[in-house]
Design a protein around this motif. Structure first.
Motif, PDB file in Angstrom:
ATOM      1  N   ARG A  94     101.147 -50.128  11.655  1.00 51.67           N
ATOM      2  CA  ARG A  94     100.969 -50.627  13.041  1.00 51.67           C
ATOM      3  C   ARG A  94     102.347 -50.811  13.135  1.00 51.67           C
ATOM      4  NH1 ARG A  94      95.511 -52.238  14.371  1.00 51.67           N
ATOM      5  NH2 ARG A  94      96.065 -53.759  15.518  1.00 51.67           N
ATOM      6  N   GLU A  95     102.201 -51.604  14.626  1.00 52.21           N
ATOM      7  CA  GLU A  95     103.429 -51.669  15.064  1.00 52.21           C
ATOM      8  C   GLU A  95     103.693 -53.298  14.411  1.00 52.21           C
ATOM      9  OE1 GLU A  95     105.528 -53.211  19.601  1.00 52.21           O
ATOM     10  OE2 GLU A  95     103.451 -52.516  20.007  1.00 52.21           O
ATOM     11  N   ALA A  96     104.840 -53.754  14.117  1.00 55.18           N
ATOM     12  CA  ALA A  96     105.018 -55.097  13.069  1.00 55.18           C
ATOM     13  C   ALA A  96     104.915 -55.572  14.264  1.00 55.18           C
ATOM     14  CB  ALA A  96     106.245 -54.728  12.068  1.00 55.18           C
ATOM     15  N   HIS A  97     104.850 -57.597  13.782  1.00 56.99           N
ATOM     16  CA  HIS A  97     104.755 -58.459  14.475  1.00 56.99           C
ATOM     17  C   HIS A  97     105.663 -59.476  13.005  1.00 56.99           C
ATOM     18  CE1 HIS A  97     100.662 -58.714  12.845  1.00 56.99           C
ATOM     19  NE2 HIS A  97     101.346 -60.283  12.266  1.00 56.99           N
ATOM     20  N   PHE A  98     106.229 -60.779  13.668  1.00 49.83           N
ATOM     21  CA  PHE A  98     106.715 -61.879  12.714  1.00 49.83           C
ATOM     22  C   PHE A  98     105.325 -62.795  12.980  1.00 49.83           C
ATOM     23  CE2 PHE A  98     110.776 -59.688  13.698  1.00 49.83           C
ATOM     24  CZ  PHE A  98     111.323 -60.332  12.676  1.00 49.83           C
ATOM     25  N   VAL A  99     105.653 -62.763  11.152  1.00 49.23           N
ATOM     26  CA  VAL A  99     104.429 -64.452  10.816  1.00 49.23           C
ATOM     27  C   VAL A  99     105.917 -65.551  10.394  1.00 49.23           C
ATOM     28  CG1 VAL A  99     103.178 -64.920   8.994  1.00 49.23           C
ATOM     29  CG2 VAL A  99     103.002 -63.031  10.124  1.00 49.23           C
ATOM     30  N   GLY A 100     106.233 -66.130  10.904  1.00 54.69           N
ATOM     31  CA  GLY A 100     107.003 -67.477  11.229  1.00 54.69           C
ATOM     32  C   GLY A 100     108.324 -66.701  11.727  1.00 54.69           C
ATOM     33  N   ASP A 101     109.082 -66.959  11.531  1.00 53.47           N
ATOM     34  CA  ASP A 101     110.419 -66.407  11.067  1.00 53.47           C
ATOM     35  C   ASP A 101     110.594 -65.508  10.318  1.00 53.47           C
ATOM     36  OD1 ASP A 101     112.120 -68.330   9.924  1.00 53.47           O
ATOM     37  OD2 ASP A 101     112.792 -68.507  12.325  1.00 53.47           O
ATOM     38  N   GLY A 102     110.575 -65.342   9.357  1.00 48.71           N
ATOM     39  CA  GLY A 102     110.905 -64.433   8.357  1.00 48.71           C
ATOM     40  C   GLY A 102     110.144 -63.928   7.443  1.00 48.71           C
ATOM     41  N   PHE A 103     108.522 -63.436   8.350  1.00 51.71           N
ATOM     42  CA  PHE A 103     108.158 -62.033   7.745  1.00 51.71           C
ATOM     43  C   PHE A 103     107.637 -60.919   9.174  1.00 51.71           C
ATOM     44  CE2 PHE A 103     107.454 -66.144   5.160  1.00 51.71           C
ATOM     45  CZ  PHE A 103     107.913 -65.223   3.278  1.00 51.71           C
ATOM     46  N   ARG A 104     108.497 -60.069   8.943  1.00 50.65           N
ATOM     47  CA  ARG A 104     107.807 -58.760   9.637  1.00 50.65           C
ATOM     48  C   ARG A 104     107.033 -57.836   9.165  1.00 50.65           C
ATOM     49  NH1 ARG A 104     110.626 -54.032  10.792  1.00 50.65           N
ATOM     50  NH2 ARG A 104     110.291 -53.166  13.128  1.00 50.65           N
ATOM     51  N   VAL A 105     105.604 -58.570   9.825  1.00 51.96           N
ATOM     52  CA  VAL A 105     104.764 -57.352   8.882  1.00 51.96           C
ATOM     53  C   VAL A 105     104.403 -56.521   9.337  1.00 51.96           C
ATOM     54  CG1 VAL A 105     104.972 -59.273   7.033  1.00 51.96           C
ATOM     55  CG2 VAL A 105     103.256 -58.974   9.584  1.00 51.96           C
ATOM     56  N   HIS A 106     103.404 -55.236   9.077  1.00 52.53           N
ATOM     57  CA  HIS A 106     102.449 -54.394   9.212  1.00 52.53           C
ATOM     58  C   HIS A 106     101.351 -55.148   8.589  1.00 52.53           C
ATOM     59  CE1 HIS A 106     106.328 -51.544  10.277  1.00 52.53           C
ATOM     60  NE2 HIS A 106     106.347 -51.944   9.583  1.00 52.53           N
ATOM     61  N   ASN A 107     100.329 -54.755   9.600  1.00 51.73           N
ATOM     62  CA  ASN A 107      98.962 -55.428   9.513  1.00 51.73           C
ATOM     63  C   ASN A 107      98.098 -54.499   9.369  1.00 51.73           C
ATOM     64  OD1 ASN A 107      96.146 -56.618  10.333  1.00 51.73           O
ATOM     65  ND2 ASN A 107      97.077 -57.232   8.742  1.00 51.73           N
ATOM     66  N   PHE A 108      97.700 -53.830   7.592  1.00 51.16           N
ATOM     67  CA  PHE A 108      96.787 -53.874   7.565  1.00 51.16           C
ATOM     68  C   PHE A 108      95.207 -53.827   7.543  1.00 51.16           C
ATOM     69  CE2 PHE A 108      99.982 -50.819   5.720  1.00 51.16           C
ATOM     70  CZ  PHE A 108     100.457 -49.775   6.829  1.00 51.16           C
ATOM     71  N   ILE A 109      95.336 -55.074   6.744  1.00 50.59           N
ATOM     72  CA  ILE A 109      93.445 -54.988   6.739  1.00 50.59           C
ATOM     73  C   ILE A 109      93.518 -56.843   7.580  1.00 50.59           C
ATOM     74  CG2 ILE A 109      91.690 -55.500   5.706  1.00 50.59           C
ATOM     75  CD1 ILE A 109      92.923 -54.157   3.211  1.00 50.59           C
ATOM     76  N   PRO A 110      93.266 -57.390   8.112  1.00 52.53           N
ATOM     77  CA  PRO A 110      91.404 -56.934   8.360  1.00 52.53           C
ATOM     78  C   PRO A 110      91.517 -56.785  10.461  1.00 52.53           C
ATOM     79  CG  PRO A 110      91.821 -58.679   9.510  1.00 52.53           C
ATOM     80  CD  PRO A 110      92.981 -58.751   8.717  1.00 52.53           C
ATOM     81  N   SER A 111      92.778 -56.082  10.856  1.00 50.89           N
ATOM     82  CA  SER A 111      93.009 -55.915  11.803  1.00 50.89           C
ATOM     83  C   SER A 111      92.898 -54.251  12.635  1.00 50.89           C
ATOM     84  CB  SER A 111      94.202 -56.704  12.806  1.00 50.89           C
ATOM     85  OG  SER A 111      95.061 -56.814  12.437  1.00 50.89           O
ATOM     86  N   GLY A 112      91.918 -53.165  12.503  1.00 54.54           N
ATOM     87  CA  GLY A 112      92.021 -52.150  12.746  1.00 54.54           C
ATOM     88  C   GLY A 112      92.008 -51.288  11.829  1.00 54.54           C
ATOM     89  N   TYR A 113      92.106 -49.479  12.417  1.00 53.88           N
ATOM     90  CA  TYR A 113      91.474 -48.805  11.249  1.00 53.88           C
ATOM     91  C   TYR A 113      90.117 -48.746  10.682  1.00 53.88           C
ATOM     92  CZ  TYR A 113      96.108 -47.734  11.651  1.00 53.88           C
ATOM     93  OH  TYR A 113      97.509 -47.584  12.587  1.00 53.88           O
TER      94      TYR A 113
END
Ligand code: MN
Length: 290
Positions: free
Chosen positions: A13-32
């Motif tokens: 999924r589209e990446a978002h930042f956790v804090g300013d150091g982790f640019r993540v794609h969430n796989f669990i739990p927010s979809g699919y």
């Protein structure tokens, strides 16, 4: 072989930042369809796919925050993270290392890019998983397993190796101790590398392609940064690499307990969530300076 069919191949999924150091794609739990129950006991999977952070004198990351009721597992593929928690624990999670933190009754912690990495900048690639705890263990004492890359048991497969982080692979036991049956492997294959895997049908099982491209069950091509969810049918699946590949495999026996989750707290009932907020606000998670 009793093949475990693929239920779903999930693109990042589209990446978002956790804090300013982790640019993540969430796989669990927010979809699919991968909500907290579907991959129980794996209740969260954030994937920082390869991303270049420029040099900086101020390390990027996430400031002090609490957790209660589960474990956070951080797997570093590139780059390194410095970690500190309110129990006095801390350390650096460098390339290939795994940090298995049991938040249980509650910790405060902060996670920042390690200082030297920050100064130089570079490619950062990491996975953070949350593994739920059985109700009876949610309020147990926090603990911290620092698992250095060199200490992770390995098993040879055809043109590759399997690193056993937790659980077991072909009778080789993993490094991490867990509260419920959980298997976690890094499968590292050369071109044409091949491995066979087997988990009970009722275990929730998935894999994430960290590097390279693979063929699953001899027929399905899966690209880098994609996640494969298996059906709760059959036991066996295979992974074949078309080029150099790294694959994170997770499989766990579902806890089948109620989940009450809010932000950094994952409990069994609403009242336990309220207790968690109250305990946090009353300083019962200890102290940690920003
Ligand atoms: Mn955290």
């Amino acid at each position: 072989m009793n093949i475990k069919p693929i239920e779903l191949i999930a693109a990042p999924r589209e990446a978002h930042f956790v804090g300013d150091g982790f640019r993540v794609h969430n796989f669990i739990p927010s979809g699919y369809h991968l909500d907290m129950q579907r991959m129980d006991p794996f209740i969260m999977l954030d994937y920082n796919s390869k991303f270049h952070f420029p040099p900086t004198d101020t390390p990027k990351g996430v400031g002090v925050h609490p957790h209660r009721g589960f474990e956070t597992v951080t797997i570093a593929y590139e780059g390194s993270v410095a970690h500190h928690d309110s129990s006095g624990g801390g350390g650096i999670i460098g390339q290939g290392d795994v940090q298995w933190m049991t938040a249980a009754s509650g910790v405060l912690h902060k996670e920042y890019h390690e200082e030297e990495f920050s100064k130089n900048g570079g490619i950062f690639q990491m996975v953070q998983l949350w593994v739920n705890l059985p109700a009876k263990d949610k309020m147990s004492t926090p603990k911290y397993q620092a698992i250095e890359h060199g200490s992770i048991p390995t098993v040879e497969v055809q043109n590759g190796i399997v690193e056993v982080i937790a659980g077991e692979y072909q009778s080789t036991k993993g490094r991490a101790s867990t509260f419920s049956p959980v298997h976690m492997l890094n499968v590292k294959l050369d071109p044409n590398g091949y491995g066979e895997f087997a988990y009970p049908a009722h275990y929730n099982t998935a894999l994430l392609v960290i590097e390279g491209e693979i063929i699953v069950n001899h027929e399905q091509q899966v690209a880098t940064d994609h996640l494969v969810l298996f059906e709760n049918n059959g036991e066996d699946f295979t992974i074949q690499a078309t080029n150099n590949a790294t694959v994170l495999v997770i499989s766990g026996e579902p806890l089948n307990e109620p989940i009450a989750a809010h932000g950094p707290f994952v409990m069994n009932t609403k009242q336990e969530l309220i207790d968690a907020f109250n305990d946090f606000n009353n300083g019962k998670f200890g102290k940690l300076d920003d």
